[in-house]
Design a protein around this motif. Structure first.
Motif, PDB file in Angstrom:
ATOM      1  N   GLN A 106      28.281  75.544  22.903  1.00  0.00           N
ATOM      2  CA  GLN A 106      29.112  75.192  21.751  1.00  0.00           C
ATOM      3  C   GLN A 106      30.522  75.740  21.914  1.00  0.00           C
ATOM      4  O   GLN A 106      31.500  75.085  21.535  1.00  0.00           O
ATOM      5  N   MET A 107      30.665  76.918  22.474  1.00  0.00           N
ATOM      6  CA  MET A 107      31.988  77.460  22.735  1.00  0.00           C
ATOM      7  C   MET A 107      32.749  76.578  23.717  1.00  0.00           C
ATOM      8  O   MET A 107      33.960  76.367  23.580  1.00  0.00           O
ATOM      9  N   LYS A 108      32.055  76.036  24.717  1.00  0.00           N
ATOM     10  CA  LYS A 108      32.702  75.138  25.671  1.00  0.00           C
ATOM     11  C   LYS A 108      33.171  73.866  24.982  1.00  0.00           C
ATOM     12  O   LYS A 108      34.269  73.362  25.256  1.00  0.00           O
ATOM     13  N   MET A 109      32.355  73.318  24.089  1.00  0.00           N
ATOM     14  CA  MET A 109      32.739  72.101  23.373  1.00  0.00           C
ATOM     15  C   MET A 109      33.935  72.344  22.465  1.00  0.00           C
ATOM     16  O   MET A 109      34.869  71.525  22.415  1.00  0.00           O
ATOM     17  N   ASP A 110      33.930  73.443  21.757  1.00  0.00           N
ATOM     18  CA  ASP A 110      35.043  73.756  20.863  1.00  0.00           C
ATOM     19  C   ASP A 110      36.319  74.034  21.651  1.00  0.00           C
ATOM     20  O   ASP A 110      37.416  73.613  21.266  1.00  0.00           O
ATOM     21  N   LEU A 137      29.330  59.826  20.376  1.00  0.00           N
ATOM     22  CA  LEU A 137      28.518  60.478  21.383  1.00  0.00           C
ATOM     23  C   LEU A 137      28.974  60.173  22.804  1.00  0.00           C
ATOM     24  O   LEU A 137      28.289  60.478  23.757  1.00  0.00           O
ATOM     25  N   GLU A 138      30.110  59.514  22.952  1.00  0.00           N
ATOM     26  CA  GLU A 138      30.642  59.275  24.274  1.00  0.00           C
ATOM     27  C   GLU A 138      31.474  60.468  24.683  1.00  0.00           C
ATOM     28  O   GLU A 138      32.301  60.948  23.955  1.00  0.00           O
ATOM     29  N   GLU A 139      31.273  60.915  25.877  1.00  0.00           N
ATOM     30  CA  GLU A 139      32.038  62.067  26.343  1.00  0.00           C
ATOM     31  C   GLU A 139      32.112  62.008  27.858  1.00  0.00           C
ATOM     32  O   GLU A 139      31.112  61.792  28.528  1.00  0.00           O
ATOM     33  N   ALA A 140      33.310  62.190  28.381  1.00  0.00           N
ATOM     34  CA  ALA A 140      33.487  62.147  29.817  1.00  0.00           C
ATOM     35  C   ALA A 140      32.731  63.312  30.452  1.00  0.00           C
ATOM     36  O   ALA A 140      32.725  64.425  29.944  1.00  0.00           O
ATOM     37  N   ALA A 141      32.137  63.057  31.575  1.00  0.00           N
ATOM     38  CA  ALA A 141      31.294  64.068  32.205  1.00  0.00           C
ATOM     39  C   ALA A 141      32.091  65.269  32.675  1.00  0.00           C
ATOM     40  O   ALA A 141      31.578  66.374  32.755  1.00  0.00           O
ATOM     41  N   ASP A 142      33.382  65.064  32.991  1.00  0.00           N
ATOM     42  CA  ASP A 142      34.167  66.174  33.517  1.00  0.00           C
ATOM     43  C   ASP A 142      34.861  66.968  32.428  1.00  0.00           C
ATOM     44  O   ASP A 142      35.595  67.896  32.711  1.00  0.00           O
ATOM     45  N   GLN A 143      34.644  66.631  31.161  1.00  0.00           N
ATOM     46  CA  GLN A 143      35.330  67.352  30.089  1.00  0.00           C
ATOM     47  C   GLN A 143      34.617  68.647  29.751  1.00  0.00           C
ATOM     48  O   GLN A 143      35.223  69.689  29.661  1.00  0.00           O
ATOM     49  N   VAL A 144      33.327  68.593  29.562  1.00  0.00           N
ATOM     50  CA  VAL A 144      32.552  69.777  29.196  1.00  0.00           C
ATOM     51  C   VAL A 144      31.349  69.853  30.099  1.00  0.00           C
ATOM     52  O   VAL A 144      30.530  68.943  30.120  1.00  0.00           O
ATOM     53  N   VAL A 145      31.232  70.928  30.878  1.00  0.00           N
ATOM     54  CA  VAL A 145      30.076  71.136  31.728  1.00  0.00           C
ATOM     55  C   VAL A 145      29.163  72.105  31.004  1.00  0.00           C
ATOM     56  O   VAL A 145      29.494  73.280  30.842  1.00  0.00           O
ATOM     57  N   LEU A 146      28.042  71.629  30.534  1.00  0.00           N
ATOM     58  CA  LEU A 146      27.153  72.451  29.722  1.00  0.00           C
ATOM     59  C   LEU A 146      26.337  73.384  30.593  1.00  0.00           C
ATOM     60  O   LEU A 146      25.962  73.062  31.714  1.00  0.00           O
ATOM     61  N   ASP A 147      26.052  74.547  30.044  1.00  0.00           N
ATOM     62  CA  ASP A 147      25.230  75.545  30.716  1.00  0.00           C
ATOM     63  C   ASP A 147      23.771  75.229  30.426  1.00  0.00           C
ATOM     64  O   ASP A 147      23.351  75.240  29.285  1.00  0.00           O
ATOM     65  N   THR A 148      23.005  74.962  31.451  1.00  0.00           N
ATOM     66  CA  THR A 148      21.594  74.608  31.259  1.00  0.00           C
ATOM     67  C   THR A 148      20.665  75.712  31.751  1.00  0.00           C
ATOM     68  O   THR A 148      19.474  75.501  31.879  1.00  0.00           O
ATOM     69  N   THR A 149      21.225  76.902  32.023  1.00  0.00           N
ATOM     70  CA  THR A 149      20.394  78.004  32.494  1.00  0.00           C
ATOM     71  C   THR A 149      19.442  78.469  31.399  1.00  0.00           C
ATOM     72  O   THR A 149      19.867  78.722  30.286  1.00  0.00           O
ATOM     73  N   ASP A 150      18.177  78.605  31.737  1.00  0.00           N
ATOM     74  CA  ASP A 150      17.156  79.094  30.795  1.00  0.00           C
ATOM     75  C   ASP A 150      17.065  78.251  29.535  1.00  0.00           C
ATOM     76  O   ASP A 150      16.788  78.766  28.470  1.00  0.00           O
ATOM     77  N   CYS A 151      17.356  76.989  29.617  1.00  0.00           N
ATOM     78  CA  CYS A 151      17.286  76.144  28.429  1.00  0.00           C
ATOM     79  C   CYS A 151      16.081  75.232  28.548  1.00  0.00           C
ATOM     80  O   CYS A 151      15.858  74.625  29.601  1.00  0.00           O
ATOM     81  N   GLY A 152      15.377  75.049  27.465  1.00  0.00           N
ATOM     82  CA  GLY A 152      14.294  74.083  27.412  1.00  0.00           C
ATOM     83  C   GLY A 152      14.706  72.895  26.605  1.00  0.00           C
ATOM     84  O   GLY A 152      15.621  72.972  25.803  1.00  0.00           O
ATOM     85  N   SER A 153      14.098  71.780  26.796  1.00  0.00           N
ATOM     86  CA  SER A 153      14.415  70.594  25.998  1.00  0.00           C
ATOM     87  C   SER A 153      13.126  70.023  25.473  1.00  0.00           C
ATOM     88  O   SER A 153      12.201  69.746  26.222  1.00  0.00           O
ATOM     89  N   GLY A 154      13.088  69.845  24.194  1.00  0.00           N
ATOM     90  CA  GLY A 154      11.890  69.295  23.570  1.00  0.00           C
ATOM     91  C   GLY A 154      12.103  67.864  23.173  1.00  0.00           C
ATOM     92  O   GLY A 154      12.627  67.594  22.107  1.00  0.00           O
ATOM     93  N   GLN A 155      11.798  66.938  24.011  1.00  0.00           N
ATOM     94  CA  GLN A 155      11.978  65.530  23.708  1.00  0.00           C
ATOM     95  C   GLN A 155      10.682  64.952  23.175  1.00  0.00           C
ATOM     96  O   GLN A 155       9.624  65.177  23.763  1.00  0.00           O
ATOM     97  N   PRO A 156      10.707  64.217  22.076  1.00  0.00           N
ATOM     98  CA  PRO A 156       9.471  63.647  21.536  1.00  0.00           C
ATOM     99  C   PRO A 156       8.885  62.611  22.470  1.00  0.00           C
ATOM    100  O   PRO A 156       9.618  61.794  23.038  1.00  0.00           O
ATOM    101  N   GLN A 157       7.626  62.685  22.669  1.00  0.00           N
ATOM    102  CA  GLN A 157       6.950  61.758  23.559  1.00  0.00           C
ATOM    103  C   GLN A 157       6.180  60.735  22.741  1.00  0.00           C
ATOM    104  O   GLN A 157       5.530  61.055  21.768  1.00  0.00           O
ATOM    105  N   GLY A 158       6.295  59.472  23.137  1.00  0.00           N
ATOM    106  CA  GLY A 158       5.569  58.426  22.449  1.00  0.00           C
ATOM    107  C   GLY A 158       4.109  58.442  22.857  1.00  0.00           C
ATOM    108  O   GLY A 158       3.740  58.865  23.942  1.00  0.00           O
ATOM    109  N   ALA A 159       3.271  57.979  22.014  1.00  0.00           N
ATOM    110  CA  ALA A 159       1.831  57.953  22.308  1.00  0.00           C
ATOM    111  C   ALA A 159       1.288  56.590  21.942  1.00  0.00           C
ATOM    112  O   ALA A 159       1.662  56.006  20.939  1.00  0.00           O
ATOM    113  N   ALA A 160       0.420  56.093  22.811  1.00  0.00           N
ATOM    114  CA  ALA A 160      -0.180  54.792  22.542  1.00  0.00           C
ATOM    115  C   ALA A 160      -1.407  54.964  21.670  1.00  0.00           C
ATOM    116  O   ALA A 160      -2.072  55.979  21.700  1.00  0.00           O
ATOM    117  N   GLU A 161      -1.669  53.960  20.871  1.00  0.00           N
ATOM    118  CA  GLU A 161      -2.832  54.006  19.998  1.00  0.00           C
ATOM    119  C   GLU A 161      -3.809  52.918  20.421  1.00  0.00           C
ATOM    120  O   GLU A 161      -3.411  51.834  20.828  1.00  0.00           O
TER     121      GLU A 161
END
Length: 439
Positions: A247-251, A311-335
């Motif tokens: 967030q500090m990088k984005m600001d 939500l558009e942002e150039a890739a070279d503008q902000v390089v996010l720190d992904t060290t020790d970060c987890g991502s919880g993306q919802p997974q779809g499930a079939a019924e």
């Protein structure tokens, strides 16, 4: 009987001493603007003008003065996004209690006032600063919409008071910030008779020249320490480190786009008390925090159609720190229904629930679970400490005067890190300091 009376007298004496101690620390660094104070007339007019401007129009005539409110609908929307009702706003700024004048070792030429309940800050602004904020107000609001939990300072109104007889025009802004960063110098926890004092605050720019302050406390003056005073210390955020650094990088990237430099990270911290640590992960606390954090429908400009994709942002503008970060993306499930019927693969897209949509929006806007406290946007809890953070002083533009100052300082301080550098270099160095001092 005599022993009871003696015990009661002793208890009353201790309570009086405790009350005097609280009052002494409560007024450290501030002076009450009473009728004898030089700013009493000004603050009285501010109260009268704010009260009238909320109920009538943007330009409010008063007795011997005229008040102008800049971009009133925009700032009113920002107040609503922060759950500040007009009643709360008026009660705090127009209460019968006197404003307080804030005094510190800051080099700023501005005057600082605080509402009596210490919720809002008022700061006088130069004409150049007012013009800068108003000319970049749309970009500022779009950034807050894109990142509702941004650590930039949140302005909630900008007004001016004009004296026709004396031809004096005073401009000021009102903003929200964690109370304890500047004030609330004493944090009292009655539980277990524990008392915690917050004595130090830091103004961080990420450089070394002129960045030391004598930490010796002075009566009635709030000492704000600087980068070199912070050496050997760290911002211990634990799981929140990744969010904070990114967030500090984005600001900082946003301020770089505005050609701004010389901004600071205002930082203070205090230990979390045992009852706060015990209730930190309780179900009730998590529900309150989630409700506070996920409600993005009242973002600063949610009702206005954005002029650019958010939500558009150039890739070279902000390089996010992904060290020790987890991502919880919802997974779809079939019924599948029925017994003995083989599952068939279908190409239709999974149905998106409201919860999935809110979670996706939560991640896209780089939000976090806010702590359960006032002004929580600028509060981050680490494993055992609570940090109060925010980016301030965002009005310095890298113009011709600053370029000349940069040339002079290169000659005066060769090979050393000073504050007057180009916005890209300032942003990189600022973020590097945050990265190195956060764990």
């Amino acid at each position: 009987m005599a022993q009871r009376e003696a015990a009661g007298t002793s208890r009353a004496s201790r309570q009086r001493r405790w009350w005097r101690l609280r009052q002494r620390w409560r007024m450290l660094g501030v002076f009450e603007i009473n009728p004898e104070h030089e700013f009493y007339h000004l603050t009285s007019m501010i109260k009268e003008g704010i009260h009238a401007s909320i109920q009538t129009t943007m330009n409010t005539p008063g007795q011997g003065f005229e008040m102008q409110t800049f971009a009133a609908p925009v700032f009113a929307k920002l107040r609503r996004s922060m759950d500040i009702t007009e009643e709360e706003y008026m009660n705090s700024l127009c209460s019968g209690g006197c404003y307080l004048q804030f005094v510190s070792n800051s080099k700023s030429k501005a005057d600082f006032f605080v509402t009596n309940d210490k919720r809002f800050f008022l700061k006088t602004q130069s004409r150049r600063e007012v013009r800068f904020l108003l000319s970049n107000l749309q970009a500022y609001m779009e950034h807050l919409e894109k990142y509702p939990h941004s650590l930039l300072k949140y302005f909630i109104v900008m007004q001016s008071v004009f004296y026709p007889d004396e031809r004096i025009n005073i401009r000021y802004s009102i903003y929200v910030f964690p109370q304890c960063v500047w004030l609330s110098h004493i944090f009292v926890y009655v539980c277990m008779k524990a008392v915690t004092f917050l004595l130090y605050r830091y103004d961080i720019k990420g450089c070394e020249v002129g960045r030391w302050t004598n930490p010796t406390l002075t009566q009635h003056i709030i000492k704000v320490l600087k980068d070199n005073n912070f050496e050997g210390q760290h911002i211990a955020l634990g799981e929140e480190k990744c969010w904070f650094v990114n967030q500090m990088k984005m600001d900082a990237a946003f301020l770089q786009e505005l050609n701004v430099l010389d901004y600071s990270l205002l930082l203070a911290h205090q230990p979390l008390h045992q009852d706060e640590l015990d209730g930190k992960h309780s179900l009730a606390n998590l529900v309150i925090r989630a409700t506070k954090s996920v409600d993005l429908q009242d973002s600063p400009t949610a009702s206005d159609p954005p002029n650019v994709p958010l939500l558009e942002e150039a890739a070279d503008q902000v390089v996010l720190d992904t060290t020790d970060c987890g991502s919880g993306q919802p997974q779809g499930a079939a019924e599948a229904t029925g017994e003995g019927i083989p599952l068939q693969e279908k190409n239709c897209p999974p149905k998106e629930t409201q919860t999935d949509s809110e979670l996706q929006e939560f991640h896209e806007h780089h939000c976090r679970l806010l702590p359960n406290c006032k002004n929580s946007i600028h509060v981050i809890d680490g494993p055992d400490r609570r940090y109060f953070v925010g980016i301030i002083d965002i009005f310095t533009v890298y113009g011709s005067k600053k370029r000349l100052e940069n040339l002079w300082k290169n000659i005066r301080f060769p090979g050393r890190a000073f504050s007057t550098v180009s916005p890209p270099k300032y942003s990189r160095r600022f973020c590097q300091w945050i990265q190195e001092h956060t764990r």
